[in-house]
Design a protein around this motif. Structure first.
Motif, short mmCIF file in Angstrom:
data_model
loop_
_atom_site.label_atom_id
_atom_site.label_comp_id
_atom_site.label_asym_id
_atom_site.label_seq_id
_atom_site.Cartn_x
_atom_site.Cartn_y
_atom_site.Cartn_z
N SER A 45 5.51 -3.38 1.58
CA SER A 45 5.82 -2.26 1.86
C SER A 45 5.15 -0.65 2.42
O SER A 45 3.60 -0.99 1.39
CB SER A 45 7.39 -1.78 0.92
N ARG A 46 5.12 0.26 2.83
CA ARG A 46 4.48 1.58 2.83
C ARG A 46 4.05 1.66 1.20
O ARG A 46 2.75 2.16 0.55
CB ARG A 46 4.46 2.93 3.54
N THR A 47 4.94 1.88 -0.04
CA THR A 47 4.86 2.04 -1.12
C THR A 47 3.36 1.22 -1.59
O THR A 47 2.62 1.85 -2.46
CB THR A 47 6.25 2.43 -1.73
N SER A 48 3.41 -0.21 -1.07
CA SER A 48 2.67 -1.12 -1.82
C SER A 48 1.11 -0.98 -1.45
O SER A 48 0.21 -0.87 -1.93
CB SER A 48 3.11 -2.36 -2.67
N ARG A 50 0.04 1.70 -0.35
CA ARG A 50 0.08 3.05 -1.17
C ARG A 50 -1.10 3.53 -1.91
O ARG A 50 -2.20 3.73 -2.48
CB ARG A 50 0.36 4.62 -1.27
N GLU A 51 -0.19 2.34 -2.36
CA GLU A 51 -0.74 2.32 -4.33
C GLU A 51 -2.31 1.58 -4.00
O GLU A 51 -3.23 1.60 -4.75
CB GLU A 51 0.06 1.11 -4.58
N SER A 139 0.80 6.65 -8.92
CA SER A 139 0.33 5.67 -9.35
C SER A 139 -1.69 7.04 -7.99
O SER A 139 -1.96 6.21 -6.92
CB SER A 139 1.05 5.34 -7.31
#
Length: 235
Positions: A45-48, A50-51, A139
């Motif tokens: 995912s984009r969230t993962s 970015r982290e 994050s």
């Protein structure tokens, strides 16, 4: 890509990006594919993503420039360190030696600070710890690592020992780099905040021995989070 738990995904993405940089021979200054393309390519995912990029940015391996893209910041050779992380000061001092010095120096300084720090200095440390909690929830590991450095610097200042503060100030880049390393594991980043909270409690009680012990435990744990073990007199 298969991950046993959602928490493992950012760490998988982090390692996959490092592999991509090394295997495709990206150089310092080169732009990586767009975040959308990277997320699709890695199956995360984009969230993962970015982290993972935030962790790599905290380590100095990439530079995330809003509106422009993600750029390689460190040469590919730095991505193959034996412990799995980049340590740009290897020609000067090892990461293990740096943590060992911090264990001795900062542990002693924290014990001193427990009996010398002012109410204003204690308030500033409390604000720092709360701000780190917020940055970790967002994050933002690069900002968290800077707060980490500031937390330790403030304790050194409060100790009143200018010689010890001078050592850290003159080698600030090396000390800051050692404080970035533990954030390579996003799923364990909150441990730094918890350890700082324990140190803060001991300082608030003006407890010299517990403060020194809490600081030494924190530095040893931070080293272990990056795969580094070092010898102390208690071993």
């Amino acid at each position: 890509m298969h991950a046993s738990t959602p928490r493992a995904v950012p760490e998988y993405a982090l390692q996959a990006i490092r592999d991509l940089i090394e295997q495709e021979d990206y150089r310092a200054g080169d732009a990586l594919p767009s975040q959308r393309d990277l997320a699709e390519r890695l199956g995360v995912s984009r969230t993962s993503l970015r982290e993972a990029l935030s962790s790599l940015s905290a380590l100095g391996l990439v530079s995330v420039q809003p509106g422009k893209g993600v750029f390689v910041q460190a040469p590919a050779t730095q991505l193959t360190a034996s412990n799995g992380f980049a340590w740009p000061f290897a020609a000067q001092v090892s990461a293990a030696d740096t943590f060992q010095l911090r264990f001795a120096l900062e542990g002693f300084a924290c014990g001193l600070a427990a009996v010398t720090l002012s109410a204003q200095e204690l308030d500033a440390l409390q604000d720092n710890v709360e701000q780190m909690r917020l940055e970790l929830r967002a994050s933002d590991f690069e900002r968290a690592s800077q707060l980490d450095f500031d937390f330790h610097r403030r304790i050194l200042q409060a100790s009143g020992n200018q010689a010890m503060l001078g050592i850290v100030t003159s080698s600030a880049d090396i000390f800051l780099e050692s404080q970035k390393l533990p954030f390579i594991r996003p799923e364990r980043a909150l441990e730094t905040w918890k350890e700082h909270t324990k140190i803060l409690r001991a300082l608030g009680r003006r407890a010299k021995a517990p403060a020194q012990k809490a600081m030494q435990q924190h530095i040893r744990a931070a080293a272990l989070r990056t795969g580094i073990a070092f010898v102390t007199l208690g071993d």
